[in-house]
Design a protein around this motif. Structure first.
Motif, mmCIF file in Angstrom:
data_model
loop_
_atom_site.group_PDB
_atom_site.id
_atom_site.type_symbol
_atom_site.label_atom_id
_atom_site.label_comp_id
_atom_site.label_asym_id
_atom_site.label_seq_id
_atom_site.Cartn_x
_atom_site.Cartn_y
_atom_site.Cartn_z
ATOM 1 N N TYR A 1 0.135 6.561 -0.213
ATOM 2 C CA TYR A 1 -0.399 5.488 0.624
ATOM 3 C C TYR A 1 -1.819 5.167 0.184
ATOM 4 O O TYR A 1 -2.668 6.063 0.068
ATOM 5 N N GLN B 1 -5.971 6.826 -2.914
ATOM 6 C CA GLN B 1 -4.666 7.080 -2.311
ATOM 7 C C GLN B 1 -4.578 8.510 -1.790
ATOM 8 O O GLN B 1 -5.206 9.429 -2.316
ATOM 9 N N CYS C 1 -5.187 4.144 1.001
ATOM 10 C CA CYS C 1 -6.037 4.024 2.186
ATOM 11 C C CYS C 1 -7.009 2.868 2.055
ATOM 12 O O CYS C 1 -7.209 2.105 3.007
ATOM 13 N N LYS D 1 0.799 -1.225 0.000
ATOM 14 C CA LYS D 1 0.000 0.000 0.000
ATOM 15 C C LYS D 1 0.833 1.278 0.000
ATOM 16 O O LYS D 1 0.285 2.374 0.017
#
Length: 241
Positions: A80, A87, A82, A51
């Motif tokens: 990242y 992202q 989520c 991720k």
């Protein structure tokens, strides 16, 4: 065998079209006194976890029909995921700008950070991408009294990619709008610039990806808007986990 030959012909046709359009745009830029720019990028990409993705890149931009270095910068980016297809990310950029206009010319140094929200949607062969970003840029070495006021923008971008079977150069298009906020001069706030981009990329097995694009950029809501035709080339080396 026929499919392979057909794929090669399509790739060759795209390359010829790109080369002809590049020559045409360069000629137009010179004949119409409209600037032509060249953006060139070397990037390293790494995904330490499923991720989390990281990227480090160095870019150099040339203006005045590609003959003069306008700026170069180093940028670090982290994203990242989520949840699926959504992202949140950030970018940190250290800029060296060659200022050739105004009373104080020469190299100036700037720092810019950006916070991104990204969403991706797949519809069969189509991939839609949406990006909302907050951008903040300061000139280094200046105090508030000397005019060190952050330039802030809200940016919104919509992109589309189409996956063509058995073809390695899938087309990508995007449109982006800039909205200036937080200025000390209210007359400079509001929509300030837009971009249209078309391009493609080619994956190099076990190494990374090479991309190229054409971009049209234009200022809006100013008396003498500047516009640019931009050709970009990027090579991204993917570091293996």
């Amino acid at each position: 065998m026929n499919n392979l030959i057909h794929t090669k012909y399509k790739s060759l046709a795209l390359f010829i079209l790109f080369a002809l359009s590049s020559s045409f745009m360069s000629a137009q830029a010179q004949s119409n006194s409209k600037d032509f720019e060249s953006w060139n990028t070397l990037a390293f990409q790494f995904k330490p976890l499923d991720k989390i993705s990281l990227a480090l890149e160095q870019q150099a931009r040339f203006q005045e029909n590609g003959s003069k270095l306008e700026q170069y910068f180093t940028q670090f980016e982290a994203n990242y995921e989520c949840f699926k297809n959504f992202q949140i990310g950030s970018e940190f950029r250290y800029i060296t700008k060659n200022d050739t206009k105004g009373k104080q010319q020469g190299y100036k140094y700037r720092f810019r950070y950006q916070i991104n929200l990204l969403y991706k949607q797949k519809i069969k062969a189509l991939t839609l991408k949406y990006k909302l970003a907050y951008q903040n840029r300061n000139e280094l070495g200046l105090s508030l009294d000397q005019g060190d006021i952050a330039k802030e923008n809200i940016r919104f971008k919509v992109g589309l990619a189409y996956n063509i079977k058995k073809w390695y150069l899938d087309p990508k298009v995007s449109a982006e709008i800039f909205n200036t906020i937080g200025s000390d001069d209210p007359t400079t706030e509001g929509f300030s610039k837009y971009r249209f981009t078309i391009g493609t990329s080619y994956k190099i097995k076990k190494i990374g990806e090479i991309s190229f694009f054409y971009r049209f950029e234009k200022e809006i809501n100013v008396d003498l808007p500047l516009s640019s035709d931009i050709l970009g080339l990027k090579f991204a080396y993917v570091l293996k986990n």
